[in-house]
Scaffold this motif. Structure first.
Motif, PDB file in Angstrom:
ATOM      1  N   ALA A  15       0.828  -1.210   0.000  1.00  0.00           N
ATOM      2  CA  ALA A  15       0.000   0.000   0.000  1.00  0.00           C
ATOM      3  C   ALA A  15       0.854   1.248   0.000  1.00  0.00           C
ATOM      4  CB  ALA A  15      -0.948  -0.002   1.196  1.00  0.00           C
ATOM      5  N   GLY A  16       1.985   1.192  -0.720  1.00  0.00           N
ATOM      6  CA  GLY A  16       2.757   2.395  -0.971  1.00  0.00           C
ATOM      7  C   GLY A  16       2.146   3.154  -2.135  1.00  0.00           C
ATOM      8  N   PRO A  17       2.795   4.224  -2.580  1.00  0.00           N
ATOM      9  CA  PRO A  17       2.230   5.015  -3.678  1.00  0.00           C
ATOM     10  C   PRO A  17       1.963   4.205  -4.942  1.00  0.00           C
ATOM     11  CG  PRO A  17       4.003   6.225  -2.608  1.00  0.00           C
ATOM     12  CD  PRO A  17       4.018   4.845  -2.026  1.00  0.00           C
ATOM     13  N   VAL A  18       2.852   3.272  -5.292  1.00  0.00           N
ATOM     14  CA  VAL A  18       2.669   2.508  -6.530  1.00  0.00           C
ATOM     15  C   VAL A  18       1.468   1.582  -6.420  1.00  0.00           C
ATOM     16  CG1 VAL A  18       3.730   0.859  -8.118  1.00  0.00           C
ATOM     17  CG2 VAL A  18       5.120   2.662  -7.088  1.00  0.00           C
ATOM     18  N   LEU A  36      -3.153  -5.590   0.100  1.00  0.00           N
ATOM     19  CA  LEU A  36      -2.608  -6.175   1.323  1.00  0.00           C
ATOM     20  C   LEU A  36      -1.306  -5.472   1.678  1.00  0.00           C
ATOM     21  CD1 LEU A  36      -3.119  -9.947   0.413  1.00  0.00           C
ATOM     22  CD2 LEU A  36      -4.594  -8.533   1.859  1.00  0.00           C
ATOM     23  N   GLU A  37      -1.216  -4.963   2.888  1.00  0.00           N
ATOM     24  CA  GLU A  37      -0.042  -4.201   3.321  1.00  0.00           C
ATOM     25  C   GLU A  37       0.528  -4.801   4.609  1.00  0.00           C
ATOM     26  OE1 GLU A  37       2.990  -1.943   4.344  1.00  0.00           O
ATOM     27  OE2 GLU A  37       2.033  -1.810   2.370  1.00  0.00           O
ATOM     28  N   GLN A  38       1.824  -5.019   4.627  1.00  0.00           N
ATOM     29  CA  GLN A  38       2.468  -5.633   5.778  1.00  0.00           C
ATOM     30  C   GLN A  38       2.410  -4.751   7.014  1.00  0.00           C
ATOM     31  OE1 GLN A  38       6.649  -6.442   5.247  1.00  0.00           O
ATOM     32  NE2 GLN A  38       6.628  -8.056   6.785  1.00  0.00           N
ATOM     33  N   ALA A  39       2.654  -3.453   6.863  1.00  0.00           N
ATOM     34  CA  ALA A  39       2.697  -2.546   8.017  1.00  0.00           C
ATOM     35  C   ALA A  39       1.302  -2.326   8.578  1.00  0.00           C
ATOM     36  CB  ALA A  39       3.318  -1.215   7.614  1.00  0.00           C
ATOM     37  N   HIS A  40       1.226  -2.273   9.900  1.00  0.00           N
ATOM     38  CA  HIS A  40      -0.059  -1.995  10.544  1.00  0.00           C
ATOM     39  C   HIS A  40      -0.428  -0.524  10.428  1.00  0.00           C
ATOM     40  CE1 HIS A  40      -0.732  -5.919  12.569  1.00  0.00           C
ATOM     41  NE2 HIS A  40       0.594  -5.995  12.554  1.00  0.00           N
ATOM     42  N   ASP A  41       0.575   0.338  10.458  1.00  0.00           N
ATOM     43  CA  ASP A  41       0.353   1.784  10.476  1.00  0.00           C
ATOM     44  C   ASP A  41       1.071   2.401   9.278  1.00  0.00           C
ATOM     45  OD1 ASP A  41       0.117   4.478  10.964  1.00  0.00           O
ATOM     46  OD2 ASP A  41       0.904   4.402  13.013  1.00  0.00           O
ATOM     47  N   GLY A 182       7.917  -3.630  -2.719  1.00  0.00           N
ATOM     48  CA  GLY A 182       9.240  -3.119  -2.411  1.00  0.00           C
ATOM     49  C   GLY A 182      10.401  -3.972  -2.867  1.00  0.00           C
ATOM     50  N   ALA A 183      11.602  -3.490  -2.536  1.00  0.00           N
ATOM     51  CA  ALA A 183      12.832  -4.090  -3.036  1.00  0.00           C
ATOM     52  C   ALA A 183      13.012  -5.524  -2.578  1.00  0.00           C
ATOM     53  CB  ALA A 183      14.028  -3.242  -2.589  1.00  0.00           C
ATOM     54  N   GLY A 300       6.954  -1.112  -9.596  1.00  0.00           N
ATOM     55  CA  GLY A 300       7.658  -0.326  -8.593  1.00  0.00           C
ATOM     56  C   GLY A 300       8.951  -0.981  -8.151  1.00  0.00           C
ATOM     57  N   ASP A 301       9.312  -0.788  -6.880  1.00  0.00           N
ATOM     58  CA  ASP A 301      10.583  -1.304  -6.372  1.00  0.00           C
ATOM     59  C   ASP A 301      10.652  -2.826  -6.402  1.00  0.00           C
ATOM     60  OD1 ASP A 301      11.410   1.256  -5.951  1.00  0.00           O
ATOM     61  OD2 ASP A 301      11.299   1.203  -3.771  1.00  0.00           O
ATOM     62  N   ALA A 302       9.530  -3.502  -6.471  1.00  0.00           N
ATOM     63  CA  ALA A 302       9.551  -4.958  -6.618  1.00  0.00           C
ATOM     64  C   ALA A 302      10.155  -5.356  -7.958  1.00  0.00           C
ATOM     65  CB  ALA A 302       8.139  -5.529  -6.489  1.00  0.00           C
TER      66      ALA A 302
END
Length: 505
Positions: A15-18, A36-41, A182-183, A300-302
């Motif tokens: 759930a980053g910008p991309v 689906l996003e790993q970070a809770h916040d 991400g990377a 994205g970074d992936a």
């Protein structure tokens, strides 16, 4: 574990910008989307100024404008003061960007060399990552996208018509899965997609601290025999320590360590009295060997990583999302012509190659060596010429972006100019619904008939423009890229081939 009974058209990891921008694009086309996003916040100090400040390139600005998102982002950028983040604002000349810290200036850029861009200065926007994510998340949720936080992807299994994704102790089903995580992408690794490139030469540091005797440090960017440092008073420091990336994520970042690295690189005896915030990064540059494996795609970074020199990573990822969104949506609807989805990798992979090499070239110029300093002097001379400044502006701003789509007209494969129509509308406004566009400045009944055969995916507009830029008619893809253009009486056969290629029979 049993999977949820809901079958989403697309599941997006990240759930980053991309990931959020791609979710908005798919939802705009009527697709159901789960993020689906790993970070809770979603909050993080690193997403705010100064570390989280990002410059948006011309293609990104145009994409956000065409989807009605730019005003919300610009309003925040214009209204927020960011003291200490732009030391160049005190300079007498207006910089347009930099290459390895070497600035190019607006007064040297010859915009007349871009004949298919409308006259006037190229706009630029600097905004915090936190704000970009907030605007995109708000749009996504308002359009029906489901965002689940604390649900990092752990694995998946592909079937003929779907993908089952394990995340956060639950299972979810989608027709497609896109890794925007991400990377260190879990999606890319689980898909077995290679990720190769060049290993790091330095550990980069971004630091906010309280410094004793800070006056001993000269503001701005400086190359030394030990590396590079950029100081923005009173206490914002960026450094590149050419240690092969050895310190990145290898140990906690302590006040004493930051002080030792800063003293060594700057050659100045000073004291870090308090460390407020610090993070490390490297110049590792890698790219996925494929952007698709079955029903799994990457963006994205992936799909690509590189040093954050010149701030092109965010723009590269958002460009992936804009290119992929409408193609994946057409595939989901079942009306995509053959090869449409595969054109995503064909178009975006070369763009990634160029950006990664652009980053590597800057690293070569930053090395603490006599040869690098000699090369720097040559680049400084070149970048002060109109030819040099214009070239660097094209690359840094993204003005030179062009996909190889074939066709004789030089505008094909480029971003469509934001023409002002005689009825007061702008081309950007006409792309807000995510459909393709036929602009017919000298209305042709046959052109209209050919366009309306694909009425579900293309809008036909017959209107004159205040400045046609020599065009008679133009076909624009949903992502704002010109697929066909004519400066004379339209070649209807070529137009029909372009329509078939991008929108189907």
């Amino acid at each position: 574990m049993p999977a949820s009974s809901t079958l989403y058209d697309t599941i997006i990891a990240g759930a980053g910008p991309v990931g959020l921008f791609l979710a908005c694009e798919l939802s705009l086309a009527g697709c159901s989307v789960l993020v689906l996003e790993q970070a809770h916040d979603p909050g993080s100090p690193l997403k705010h100024a100064p570390f989280g400040l990002r410059g948006l390139s011309v293609p990104t600005i145009e994409s956000l404008d065409r989807r009605g998102l730019l005003n919300a982002i610009e309003a925040h950028a214009a209204g927020r003061a960011t003291p200490g983040t732009a030391h160049w604002m005190t300079q007498s000349r207006r910089p347009g960007g930099h290459f390895a810290g070497i600035p190019f200036f607006h007064d040297r850029i010859d915009t007349a060399r871009w004949p298919h861009r409308l006259p006037g200065p190229v706009s630029s926007v600097a905004v915090e990552l936190a704000r970009i994510e907030a605007v995109l998340a708000e749009r996504a949720e308002a359009s029906g996208v489901a965002i689940l936080r604390g649900k990092g992807v752990e694995g998946f299994a592909q079937a003929d018509e779907s993908v089952t994704v394990q995340a956060g102790g639950a299972a979810f089903r989608g027709r497609w899965l896109v890794g925007c995580d991400g990377a260190r992408s879990a999606v890319r690794k689980a898909a077995g997609i290679g990720f190769a490139g060049t290993e790091p030469e330095f550990t980069g540091y971004s630091v906010q601290a309280e410094l004793a005797d800070a006056d001993a440090l000269k503001p701005g960017r400086h190359y030394t025999a030990q590396g590079m440092y950029l100081f923005t008073p009173p206490g914002t420091v960026a450094m590149a320590d050419f240690d092969g990336g050895a310190f990145h994520r290898s140990a906690p970042i302590t006040r004493a360590h930051v002080e030792a690295v800063l003293c060594r690189i700057s050659g100045t005896d000073l004291t870090v009295t308090r460390l407020d915030r610090a993070t490390t990064w490297t110049d590792r540059a890698c790219q996925a060997s494929a952007y698709r494996s079955g029903r799994v795609l990457l963006a994205g970074d992936a799909a690509h990583i590189h040093a954050p020199l010149g701030g092109q990573g965010l723009n590269l990822g958002l460009g992936d999302a804009m290119n992929l969104g409408w193609k994946l949506a057409a595939t989901i609807r079942g009306d995509a012509p053959a090869g449409l989805l595969d054109s995503y990798a064909c178009e975006r992979h070369p763009v990634g190659v160029r950006v990664l090499d652009w980053s590597r070239a800057q690293v070569a110029l930053m090395r603490p060596s006599r040869s690098a300093r000699a090369l720097e002097a040559i680049i400084r001379d070149l970048i002060e010429t109109p030819d040099g400044a214009t070239y660097f502006a094209e690359r840094v701003w993204g003005v030179s972006l062009r996909y190889d789509l074939g066709g004789a007209h030089p505008l094909i494969g480029c971003s469509v100019p934001d023409l002002a129509l005689s009825d007061g509308r702008r081309v950007g406004d006409l792309l807000s619904d995510g459909k393709g566009l036929v602009l017919d400045f000298d209305p042709s009944p046959s052109l209209q008939a050919l366009a309306k055969r694909r009425s579900t995916g293309v809008r036909y507009v017959a209107a004159d423009a205040r400045d046609r830029l020599g065009l008679q008619a133009v076909l624009v893809r949903p992502d704002g890229i010109v697929a066909w253009a004519s400066a004379a009486a339209p070649d209807e056969a070529a137009f029909d081939r372009a329509m078939t290629r991008w929108f189907g029979a």
